[in-house]
Motif scaffolding. Structure first.
Motif, PDB file in Angstrom:
ATOM      1  N   HIS A   1     -31.505 -20.920 126.299  1.00  0.00           N
ATOM      2  CA  HIS A   1     -31.092 -20.787 124.903  1.00  0.00           C
ATOM      3  C   HIS A   1     -30.547 -19.380 124.671  1.00  0.00           C
ATOM      4  N   VAL A   2     -29.370 -19.262 124.103  1.00  0.00           N
ATOM      5  CA  VAL A   2     -28.765 -17.961 123.828  1.00  0.00           C
ATOM      6  C   VAL A   2     -29.463 -17.330 122.627  1.00  0.00           C
ATOM      7  N   THR A   3     -30.194 -16.253 122.871  1.00  0.00           N
ATOM      8  CA  THR A   3     -30.969 -15.620 121.798  1.00  0.00           C
ATOM      9  C   THR A   3     -30.460 -14.238 121.431  1.00  0.00           C
ATOM     10  N   ALA A   4     -29.557 -13.670 122.221  1.00  0.00           N
ATOM     11  CA  ALA A   4     -29.076 -12.323 121.953  1.00  0.00           C
ATOM     12  C   ALA A   4     -28.350 -12.265 120.612  1.00  0.00           C
ATOM     13  N   SER A   5     -28.561 -11.170 119.885  1.00  0.00           N
ATOM     14  CA  SER A   5     -27.908 -11.006 118.595  1.00  0.00           C
ATOM     15  C   SER A   5     -26.393 -10.920 118.760  1.00  0.00           C
ATOM     16  N   ARG A   6     -25.676 -11.649 117.908  1.00  0.00           N
ATOM     17  CA  ARG A   6     -24.215 -11.610 117.923  1.00  0.00           C
ATOM     18  C   ARG A   6     -23.696 -11.112 116.576  1.00  0.00           C
ATOM     19  N   ALA A   7     -24.501 -10.284 115.914  1.00  0.00           N
ATOM     20  CA  ALA A   7     -24.081  -9.732 114.628  1.00  0.00           C
ATOM     21  C   ALA A   7     -22.887  -8.806 114.797  1.00  0.00           C
ATOM     22  N   SER A   8     -22.805  -8.138 115.956  1.00  0.00           N
ATOM     23  CA  SER A   8     -21.661  -7.303 116.287  1.00  0.00           C
ATOM     24  C   SER A   8     -21.074  -7.825 117.591  1.00  0.00           C
ATOM     25  N   VAL A   9     -19.756  -8.030 117.608  1.00  0.00           N
ATOM     26  CA  VAL A   9     -19.090  -8.604 118.781  1.00  0.00           C
ATOM     27  C   VAL A   9     -17.880  -7.736 119.121  1.00  0.00           C
TER      28      VAL A   9
ATOM     29  N   THR B   1     -11.051  -4.614 114.280  1.00  0.00           N
ATOM     30  CA  THR B   1     -10.929  -3.180 114.039  1.00  0.00           C
ATOM     31  C   THR B   1     -10.944  -2.476 115.392  1.00  0.00           C
ATOM     32  N   VAL B   2     -10.229  -1.363 115.478  1.00  0.00           N
ATOM     33  CA  VAL B   2     -10.101  -0.660 116.755  1.00  0.00           C
ATOM     34  C   VAL B   2     -10.299   0.830 116.548  1.00  0.00           C
TER      35      VAL B   2
ATOM     36  N   VAL C   1      -8.762   8.476 125.327  1.00  0.00           N
ATOM     37  CA  VAL C   1     -10.125   7.969 125.167  1.00  0.00           C
ATOM     38  C   VAL C   1     -10.124   6.456 125.341  1.00  0.00           C
ATOM     39  N   ALA C   2     -11.295   5.897 125.584  1.00  0.00           N
ATOM     40  CA  ALA C   2     -11.427   4.447 125.716  1.00  0.00           C
ATOM     41  C   ALA C   2     -11.213   3.773 124.363  1.00  0.00           C
ATOM     42  N   ASP C   3     -10.591   2.600 124.387  1.00  0.00           N
ATOM     43  CA  ASP C   3     -10.455   1.783 123.187  1.00  0.00           C
ATOM     44  C   ASP C   3     -11.755   1.022 122.940  1.00  0.00           C
ATOM     45  N   VAL C   4     -12.176   0.979 121.694  1.00  0.00           N
ATOM     46  CA  VAL C   4     -13.324   0.159 121.306  1.00  0.00           C
ATOM     47  C   VAL C   4     -12.826  -0.837 120.267  1.00  0.00           C
ATOM     48  N   ALA C   5     -12.771  -2.113 120.643  1.00  0.00           N
ATOM     49  CA  ALA C   5     -12.229  -3.169 119.786  1.00  0.00           C
ATOM     50  C   ALA C   5     -13.370  -4.076 119.334  1.00  0.00           C
ATOM     51  N   GLN C   6     -13.590  -4.154 118.016  1.00  0.00           N
ATOM     52  CA  GLN C   6     -14.721  -4.893 117.467  1.00  0.00           C
ATOM     53  C   GLN C   6     -14.227  -5.937 116.479  1.00  0.00           C
ATOM     54  N   LEU C   7     -14.807  -7.143 116.554  1.00  0.00           N
ATOM     55  CA  LEU C   7     -14.524  -8.145 115.548  1.00  0.00           C
ATOM     56  C   LEU C   7     -15.094  -7.695 114.209  1.00  0.00           C
ATOM     57  N   THR C   8     -14.381  -7.966 113.139  1.00  0.00           N
ATOM     58  CA  THR C   8     -14.919  -7.680 111.811  1.00  0.00           C
ATOM     59  C   THR C   8     -16.162  -8.527 111.572  1.00  0.00           C
ATOM     60  N   SER C   9     -16.934  -8.175 110.561  1.00  0.00           N
ATOM     61  CA  SER C   9     -18.149  -8.944 110.269  1.00  0.00           C
ATOM     62  C   SER C   9     -17.810 -10.395 109.956  1.00  0.00           C
TER      63      SER C   9
ATOM     64  N   HIS D   1     -16.927  -6.133 130.987  1.00  0.00           N
ATOM     65  CA  HIS D   1     -17.166  -6.972 129.829  1.00  0.00           C
ATOM     66  C   HIS D   1     -15.862  -7.565 129.298  1.00  0.00           C
ATOM     67  N   MET D   2     -15.900  -8.841 128.975  1.00  0.00           N
ATOM     68  CA  MET D   2     -14.811  -9.504 128.275  1.00  0.00           C
ATOM     69  C   MET D   2     -15.185  -9.697 126.807  1.00  0.00           C
ATOM     70  N   ILE D   3     -16.419 -10.119 126.574  1.00  0.00           N
ATOM     71  CA  ILE D   3     -16.993 -10.188 125.232  1.00  0.00           C
ATOM     72  C   ILE D   3     -18.295  -9.402 125.282  1.00  0.00           C
ATOM     73  N   GLY D   4     -18.379  -8.303 124.537  1.00  0.00           N
ATOM     74  CA  GLY D   4     -19.539  -7.438 124.598  1.00  0.00           C
ATOM     75  C   GLY D   4     -20.357  -7.486 123.321  1.00  0.00           C
ATOM     76  N   LEU D   5     -21.626  -7.168 123.470  1.00  0.00           N
ATOM     77  CA  LEU D   5     -22.568  -7.073 122.361  1.00  0.00           C
ATOM     78  C   LEU D   5     -23.198  -5.682 122.400  1.00  0.00           C
ATOM     79  N   PRO D   6     -23.857  -5.243 121.346  1.00  0.00           N
ATOM     80  CA  PRO D   6     -24.454  -3.903 121.340  1.00  0.00           C
ATOM     81  C   PRO D   6     -25.446  -3.700 122.485  1.00  0.00           C
ATOM     82  N   GLY D   7     -25.642  -2.445 122.842  1.00  0.00           N
ATOM     83  CA  GLY D   7     -26.607  -2.120 123.885  1.00  0.00           C
ATOM     84  C   GLY D   7     -26.104  -2.398 125.283  1.00  0.00           C
ATOM     85  N   ASN D   8     -24.797  -2.360 125.479  1.00  0.00           N
ATOM     86  CA  ASN D   8     -24.197  -2.597 126.793  1.00  0.00           C
ATOM     87  C   ASN D   8     -24.517  -3.974 127.330  1.00  0.00           C
ATOM     88  N   PHE D   9     -24.628  -4.931 126.437  1.00  0.00           N
ATOM     89  CA  PHE D   9     -24.993  -6.300 126.803  1.00  0.00           C
ATOM     90  C   PHE D   9     -23.758  -7.183 126.702  1.00  0.00           C
TER      91      PHE D   9
END
Length: 426
Positions: free
Chosen positions: A379-387, A60-61, A277-285, A313-321
């Protein structure tokens, strides 16, 4: 003459129809395992959970309206809140850009009074402004005499041009201070043949006789002039481009001046400076679920267009991570909290990148551009619920990503498998 890229001119529904179960091909295997997610933007073929799906099931964009380059070099309008695809490199790619403002009014209509022609006739035909050369010994230009910039800031001027009988094209600018500084492009060889020391210039062939030309610079003043010229000779060699026909010259589709070190897609505000405006491209759930397991692997293939941001960022997560990012120094990093895994082999940024990353309970690993995989025990612990593809609020101004393909698997790949998958699109 540079060569056209694969797929040019074949961007039709029939030519892009994906083969049945294409994702089972050997190119998508990771240690013998089939992928759980494939988004091949270049061929418009997508798969999720072992079945072919539409692009809307993957991505989604949130975006504004923009003008992008179609397969023949024509401008194509991409609607708001929809993926935009550019053919800037000769094939279809997903385009994700930061915000931009074109400081030039009427950028796609050089017949307007905002533009001043010198020793030239400018006519408009089929969306192109023809800059004609009428005398063999005279520079003919069209430009702006009063452009305002910020001293010390970096800018990029760009134009989409079509050769109409003249071999050489000039940018002439006093925006960098100290008189008129030149950049010369050769539309026969597709090369930059001269660039003043204050400029970094690039040229890319889009289609037959159609070129995107760019010149980036750090301005030394706050205002100046900006011209584009049909040149009778190459000032470095004296070679001529005069062909004895005053109706020939250069066709100019648009000009753009924007902050940053790379040209982005056209912003046309007509009589006003237009903004995007900047594009925000998010993977669907459903697509993001492919990255949420305790073990997994992910491939990113495409181009990072600019190194103007210290972190991109190439692959971003919430919170500017970022899960995966590049730095201006050319280092690729897989992130987890305050810890970074540096992955060598990326080469220069901007540039083409094929990156493969992986994780499991034992740690994380990654490879880039065919290099040996790096790994550690974090160990990768960051949430990846939103990508996100890019940052979760979009990319910085002056930055852009062109993505060919993303692929994910539900297992951590071996070092050899990651190295093999860390390649360009094919």
């Amino acid at each position: 003459m540079s060569h056209l890229g694969p797929g040019l001119g074949l961007d039709t529904a029939a030519s892009r129809r994906p083969p049945a179960r294409f994702f089972l091909a050997s190119a998508f295997q990771l240690d013998g395992a089939a992928p759980t997610l494939v988004a091949d933007f270049a061929r418009d073929r997508h798969a999720l959970g072992g079945a072919q799906v539409a692009a809307s099931a993957i991505l989604t964009v949130s975006s504004g309206i923009k003008s992008v380059l179609g397969p023949s070099g024509a401008l194509v309008t991409s609607p708001a809140n929809a993926p935009a695809y550019t053919h800037r490199t000769g094939r279809r790619r997903l385009l994700i850009e930061g915000p931009a403002t074109n400081l030039l009014t009427w950028p796609a209509d050089l017949t307007q009074a905002d533009w001043a022609a010198s020793n030239a006739a400018v006519t408009l035909a089929a969306g192109w402004s023809l800059l004609r050369e009428t005398v063999n010994t005279t520079f003919h230009r069209v430009g702006r005499d009063a452009v305002t910039v910020v001293s010390g800031a970096t800018y990029t001027v760009s134009a989409l041009v079509r050769r109409a009988g003249r071999r050489y094209l000039f940018f002439r600018s006093s925006l960098a201070g100290g008189g008129l500084n030149n950049v010369t492009f050769d539309l026969d060889s597709g090369a930059v043949v001269y660039a003043h020391a204050l400029y970094t210039a690039r040229i890319r062939q889009i289609a037959a006789d159609v070129y995107l030309v760019e010149a980036s610079f750090a301005s030394l003043g706050t205002s100046g002039a900006l011209y584009i010229s049909a040149a009778p000779t190459d000032p470095g060699t004296g070679a001529g481009s005069w062909e004895g026909d005053a109706n020939l010259g250069l066709d100019i589709r648009y000009m753009q001046l924007e902050a940053g070190s790379a040209a982005t897609s056209l912003v046309d505000g007509g009589a006003s400076a237009g903004s995007r405006v900047a594009d925000v491209a998010q993977l669907t759930s459903g697509a993001a679920a492919a990255l949420q397991g305790a073990a997994g692997s992910f491939v990113w293939r495409g181009t990072v267009r600019a190194a103007s941001a210290a972190i991109q960022h190439m692959i971003g997560l919430p919170g500017n991570f970022p899960l995966l990012r590049t730095r201006a120094t050319g280092v690729l990093q897989m992130e987890d909290g305050a810890s970074s895994l540096n992955i060598s082999g990326v080469g220069a940024v901007p540039g083409e990148i094929g990156a493969a990353i992986a994780w499991d309970e034992a740690g994380r690993a990654g490879a880039v551009n065919g290099g040996v995989a790096a790994s550690d025990a974090v160990h990768v612990t960051a949430s990846r619920a939103s990508v996100y593809l890019g940052g979760y609020v979009g990319l910085p101004a002056g930055c852009a990503l062109e993505i060919d393909e993303i692929v994910a698997w539900a297992a951590r790949g071996s070092g050899a498998a990651l190295t093999a998958q860390a390649r360009g699109w094919a």
